[in-house]
Design a protein around this motif. Structure first.
Motif, PDB file in Angstrom:
ATOM      1  N   ASP A  54       0.861  -1.179   0.000  1.00  0.00           N
ATOM      2  CA  ASP A  54       0.000   0.000   0.000  1.00  0.00           C
ATOM      3  C   ASP A  54       0.903   1.236   0.000  1.00  0.00           C
ATOM      4  O   ASP A  54       1.277   1.757   1.056  1.00  0.00           O
ATOM      5  N   ARG A  55       1.263   1.706  -1.188  1.00  0.00           N
ATOM      6  CA  ARG A  55       2.238   2.796  -1.295  1.00  0.00           C
ATOM      7  C   ARG A  55       1.756   4.080  -0.616  1.00  0.00           C
ATOM      8  O   ARG A  55       2.533   4.778   0.037  1.00  0.00           O
ATOM      9  N   ARG A  56       0.494   4.387  -0.763  1.00  0.00           N
ATOM     10  CA  ARG A  56      -0.016   5.637  -0.199  1.00  0.00           C
ATOM     11  C   ARG A  56       0.040   5.603   1.333  1.00  0.00           C
ATOM     12  O   ARG A  56       0.491   6.553   1.980  1.00  0.00           O
ATOM     13  N   GLU A  57      -0.433   4.520   1.921  1.00  0.00           N
ATOM     14  CA  GLU A  57      -0.418   4.415   3.379  1.00  0.00           C
ATOM     15  C   GLU A  57       1.011   4.308   3.916  1.00  0.00           C
ATOM     16  O   GLU A  57       1.333   4.852   4.972  1.00  0.00           O
ATOM     17  N   LEU A  58       1.865   3.602   3.173  1.00  0.00           N
ATOM     18  CA  LEU A  58       3.263   3.502   3.590  1.00  0.00           C
ATOM     19  C   LEU A  58       3.918   4.877   3.596  1.00  0.00           C
ATOM     20  O   LEU A  58       4.641   5.232   4.536  1.00  0.00           O
ATOM     21  N   ALA A  59       3.657   5.659   2.570  1.00  0.00           N
ATOM     22  CA  ALA A  59       4.227   7.007   2.496  1.00  0.00           C
ATOM     23  C   ALA A  59       3.766   7.858   3.670  1.00  0.00           C
ATOM     24  O   ALA A  59       4.569   8.553   4.310  1.00  0.00           O
ATOM     25  N   ALA A  60       2.472   7.823   3.967  1.00  0.00           N
ATOM     26  CA  ALA A  60       1.938   8.630   5.062  1.00  0.00           C
ATOM     27  C   ALA A  60       2.502   8.171   6.406  1.00  0.00           C
ATOM     28  O   ALA A  60       2.800   8.998   7.284  1.00  0.00           O
ATOM     29  N   PHE A  61       2.659   6.864   6.561  1.00  0.00           N
ATOM     30  CA  PHE A  61       3.172   6.328   7.820  1.00  0.00           C
ATOM     31  C   PHE A  61       4.622   6.745   8.025  1.00  0.00           C
ATOM     32  O   PHE A  61       5.012   7.184   9.119  1.00  0.00           O
ATOM     33  N   LEU A  62       5.446   6.608   6.987  1.00  0.00           N
ATOM     34  CA  LEU A  62       6.842   7.013   7.104  1.00  0.00           C
ATOM     35  C   LEU A  62       6.956   8.499   7.451  1.00  0.00           C
ATOM     36  O   LEU A  62       7.763   8.899   8.305  1.00  0.00           O
ATOM     37  N   ARG A  63       6.161   9.312   6.790  1.00  0.00           N
ATOM     38  CA  ARG A  63       6.221  10.747   7.047  1.00  0.00           C
ATOM     39  C   ARG A  63       5.814  11.069   8.485  1.00  0.00           C
ATOM     40  O   ARG A  63       6.468  11.874   9.163  1.00  0.00           O
ATOM     41  N   SER A  64       4.762  10.433   8.964  1.00  0.00           N
ATOM     42  CA  SER A  64       4.307  10.711  10.325  1.00  0.00           C
ATOM     43  C   SER A  64       5.331  10.280  11.360  1.00  0.00           C
ATOM     44  O   SER A  64       5.537  10.956  12.373  1.00  0.00           O
ATOM     45  N   ARG A  65       5.999   9.131  11.128  1.00  0.00           N
ATOM     46  CA  ARG A  65       7.014   8.666  12.081  1.00  0.00           C
ATOM     47  C   ARG A  65       8.262   9.551  12.023  1.00  0.00           C
ATOM     48  O   ARG A  65       8.896   9.801  13.045  1.00  0.00           O
ATOM     49  N   ARG A  66       8.613  10.011  10.839  1.00  0.00           N
ATOM     50  CA  ARG A  66       9.795  10.874  10.700  1.00  0.00           C
ATOM     51  C   ARG A  66       9.578  12.213  11.403  1.00  0.00           C
ATOM     52  O   ARG A  66      10.488  12.723  12.073  1.00  0.00           O
ATOM     53  N   GLU A  67       8.386  12.747  11.285  1.00  0.00           N
ATOM     54  CA  GLU A  67       8.126  14.086  11.818  1.00  0.00           C
ATOM     55  C   GLU A  67       8.022  14.115  13.340  1.00  0.00           C
ATOM     56  O   GLU A  67       8.076  15.189  13.942  1.00  0.00           O
TER      57      GLU A  67
END
Length: 283
Positions: A2-15
């Protein structure tokens, strides 16, 4: 994946991670909360371009090595790491064997039960931790080698010549069936763990009774709610049996308590004073 959810998850954890959390200087021109993409990529040992593509939902499926690097760089919890793997379409590989490290909060819980005999077992029924009353009621586990703390091995391959006996307890036959079921379930969860496969092979070779139970392929059954220990110093001690699952470690906390006001409660109180000393042998 799930590329979209993976992208959002990575961004939220990074921030959510500050530069100071990972030993990086904050700087004065930081326009984004948390780490920059290049900083997260550096910590994960991947290129900034690759990481950026992941956060933009354009990257290919990351390998297990990349996912491990991302989990480490972003300081993910066990639950978050599992979620990361599922989003990437690569479920977390099973651990190499049953976890043996007991969480500190569980150790504290066991030690704070002075009127109960409490201990922690692994997926293969190895006793990992215990309180003083459990040692007094059952055995001083600190005085025996690690391999002899495994209750499955003790019940089927124990040293008692008169047959299967486990700490003089009343339900040895029922516990033997329970132990075989627990070990079969553990073998399914850890099919490649030498610790598990070696124990199964040892039991099959040394115990016809275990071989018979193993061949039945049972994986669940009724739990014993009450048992009696025939203690050499205080006599019979009847206890209620309760277990608490520690799901994230695949462990169980076993708690033995006596009925309030009973003779068994008095016996447990006496054992808490006597401890593991023996009064039936000369000094």
């Amino acid at each position: 994946m799930d590329r979209r959810e993976l992208a959002a998850f990575l961004r939220s954890r990074r921030e959510r991670i500050s530069p100071a959390d990972v030993g990086l200087p904050a700087g004065i021109r930081r326009r984004t909360p948390g780490l920059r993409r290049e900083e997260a990529a550096q910590l994960a040992f991947i290129s900034t371009e690759y990481y950026t593509r992941l956060e933009q939902a354009r990257g290919p499926r990351p390998s297990r090595e990349v996912l491990a690097g991302l989990a480490r760089a972003l300081r993910l919890s066990d639950a978050e790491r599992a979620h990361l793997h599922h989003l990437a379409g690569s479920p977390v590989a099973p651990p190499p064997g049953p976890p043996r490290e007991v969480r500190q909060s569980i150790l504290d819980l066991v030690r704070r039960l002075p009127q109960s005999a409490a201990f922690v077992t692994s997926a293969t029924l190895e006793v990992l931790a215990w309180n003083d009353l459990a040692a007094a009621l059952m055995e001083d586990f600190s005085a025996v080698p690690r391999r002899d703390r495994n209750l499955v091995r003790r019940v089927f391959l124990g040293p008692h010549p008169e047959g299967r006996r486990l700490y003089g307890v009343s339900d040895s036959d029922a516990f033997a069936r329970h132990a075989a079921r627990r070990l079969r379930a553990a073998a399914a969860r850890y099919p490649d763990a030498p610790e598990v496969t070696g124990l199964v092979d040892e039991l099959l070779a040394g115990s016809p009774e275990f071989a018979r139970l193993w061949a039945s392929h049972e994986v669940e059954g009724p739990h014993t709610l009450c048992k009696t220990f025939r203690h050499p110093m205080v006599g019979p001690v009847t206890v209620n049996c309760d277990t608490l699952d520690v799901a994230d470690r695949d462990q169980q906390v076993v708690i033995y308590t006596a009925v309030p006001g009973s003779r068994s409660e008095e016996a447990l109180r006496l054992l808490s004073v006597i401890g593991t000393q023996r009064m039936d042998v000369p000094l």
